[in-house]
Design a protein around this motif. Structure first.
Motif, PDB file in Angstrom:
ATOM      1  N   SER A  25       0.810  -1.221   0.000  1.00 51.24           N
ATOM      2  CA  SER A  25       0.000   0.000   0.000  1.00 51.24           C
ATOM      3  C   SER A  25       0.845   1.275   0.000  1.00 51.24           C
ATOM      4  O   SER A  25       0.308   2.363   0.198  1.00 51.24           O
ATOM      5  N   THR A  26       2.144   1.160  -0.191  1.00 54.19           N
ATOM      6  CA  THR A  26       3.108   2.267  -0.357  1.00 54.19           C
ATOM      7  C   THR A  26       3.469   2.973   0.940  1.00 54.19           C
ATOM      8  O   THR A  26       4.163   3.993   0.918  1.00 54.19           O
ATOM      9  N   LYS A  45       8.665   0.564   2.089  1.00 59.52           N
ATOM     10  CA  LYS A  45       9.330   0.041   0.899  1.00 59.52           C
ATOM     11  C   LYS A  45      10.033  -1.263   1.238  1.00 59.52           C
ATOM     12  O   LYS A  45      10.510  -1.454   2.361  1.00 59.52           O
ATOM     13  N   ILE A  66       6.020   0.339  -8.301  1.00 63.60           N
ATOM     14  CA  ILE A  66       5.913   1.427  -7.321  1.00 63.60           C
ATOM     15  C   ILE A  66       7.120   1.580  -6.417  1.00 63.60           C
ATOM     16  O   ILE A  66       7.248   2.605  -5.739  1.00 63.60           O
ATOM     17  N   THR A  67       8.013   0.604  -6.394  1.00 60.54           N
ATOM     18  CA  THR A  67       9.076   0.633  -5.390  1.00 60.54           C
ATOM     19  C   THR A  67      10.121   1.708  -5.644  1.00 60.54           C
ATOM     20  O   THR A  67      10.878   2.052  -4.746  1.00 60.54           O
ATOM     21  N   GLU A  81       8.392  10.405  -3.665  1.00 60.03           N
ATOM     22  CA  GLU A  81       7.303  10.646  -2.710  1.00 60.03           C
ATOM     23  C   GLU A  81       6.172  11.431  -3.374  1.00 60.03           C
ATOM     24  O   GLU A  81       4.999  11.184  -3.090  1.00 60.03           O
ATOM     25  N   LEU A 137       4.238   8.966  -5.372  1.00 59.60           N
ATOM     26  CA  LEU A 137       3.466   8.100  -4.487  1.00 59.60           C
ATOM     27  C   LEU A 137       2.226   8.818  -3.956  1.00 59.60           C
ATOM     28  O   LEU A 137       1.169   8.200  -3.793  1.00 59.60           O
ATOM     29  N   LEU A 176      -0.332   8.584  -6.582  1.00 59.09           N
ATOM     30  CA  LEU A 176      -0.811   7.196  -6.657  1.00 59.09           C
ATOM     31  C   LEU A 176      -1.805   6.898  -5.537  1.00 59.09           C
ATOM     32  O   LEU A 176      -2.868   6.313  -5.772  1.00 59.09           O
ATOM     33  N   ARG A 177      -1.457   7.312  -4.314  1.00 58.61           N
ATOM     34  CA  ARG A 177      -2.354   7.068  -3.171  1.00 58.61           C
ATOM     35  C   ARG A 177      -3.679   7.799  -3.359  1.00 58.61           C
ATOM     36  O   ARG A 177      -4.745   7.264  -3.059  1.00 58.61           O
TER      37      ARG A 177
END
Length: 257
Positions: free
Chosen positions: A54-55, A58, A71-72, A76, A79, A82-83
């Motif tokens: 879920s980010t 990591k 996604i890794t 930020e 991310l 994305l969230r």
């Protein structure tokens, strides 16, 4: 469409003599529209896994894909987008803002997105109906029962129409009636909206609402159980696997199904 793909993920904490391996070469896939449970004994790495997919965290090594996107290695800022656009999260402790009404709590994640007011109201009406929150919209969190708070938390998580919904022990704070109601709502959302759900739980009754259960032990994949018959039969399979893995005791709880 594949919603989640985890490839040879390792996660370690500490260094040298204090090194702890929380996840150990873990790989699996979740397809669009699946309702997947993650189970295992205490300390198996369930929450660590959920946090990575879920980010929130990591992996030390390995790759994770959400909706085809790796996604890794995202920044930020990437991310955050994305969230906002693809992920929903139901927390065990609700995380509602006490100064806001139920209505305001539910729509809050969309207030800074640029989504039109008419669309926000349309989504509010839809999820309020699905989760039976229509009569609660003008109340404040401290006026709600625990079960009602968790339904508000679920509605808020769904407002962005996430591609995947993550849930960390979502029934852990609920009585059996409230837990059953929430699980029925999640099952309905999974079927009606094709929302992919990944849920960590230790409870076989909660897990019996899933379509598939991934069992992990000592941070590694142990086994999986796929629902192929009644929920009662699936529940019994989960209980048996818990006993085999060391995360539960074989016992009769058929009165809960």
């Amino acid at each position: 469409m594949r919603m989640v793909e985890v490839q040879q993920v390792f996660k370690t904490f500490g260094a040298r003599s204090t090194l702890v391996r929380a996840l150990n070469n873990l790989s699996f896939k979740i397809e669009r529209g699946e309702f997947v449970g993650i189970m295992g004994p205490s300390g198996a790495g369930k929450t660590t896994l959920l946090n990575i997919v879920s980010t929130i965290d990591k992996p030390t090594t390995g790759r994770v894909y959400l909706a085809g996107q790796e996604i890794t290695q995202l920044s930020e800022a990437e991310l955050t987008i994305l969230r906002r656009d693809q992920i929903g999260f139901i927390f065990q402790d609700f995380n509602l803002l006490s100064a806001l009404t139920v209505r305001e709590n539910i729509i809050f994640p969309l207030t800074l997105t640029g989504i039109a007011t008419a669309e926000i109201q349309k989504r509010l009406a839809h999820f309020s109906q699905q989760l039976e929150l229509g009569d609660l919209l003008e109340r404040y969190p401290d006026e709600l029962s625990i079960g009602q708070k968790q339904r508000v938390s679920a509605a808020r998580a769904l407002m962005s129409k996430p591609k995947i919904l993550f849930a960390d022990e979502p029934t852990g704070s609920l009585d059996s009636k409230s837990a059953t109601e929430l699980l029925q709502y999640l099952a309905t959302i999974n079927l009606d909206d094709e929302t992919t759900i990944m849920m960590v739980t230790h409870d076989a009754f909660t897990a019996s609402y899933c379509n598939r259960i991934l069992f992990i032990k000592d941070g590694a994949f142990y086994s999986e159980v796929v629902r192929s018959g009644s929920r009662q039969h699936f529940f019994n399979q989960i209980i048996d696997m818990q006993a085999a893995i060391g995360g539960g005791v074989r016992r009769d709880r058929t009165n809960r199904i």
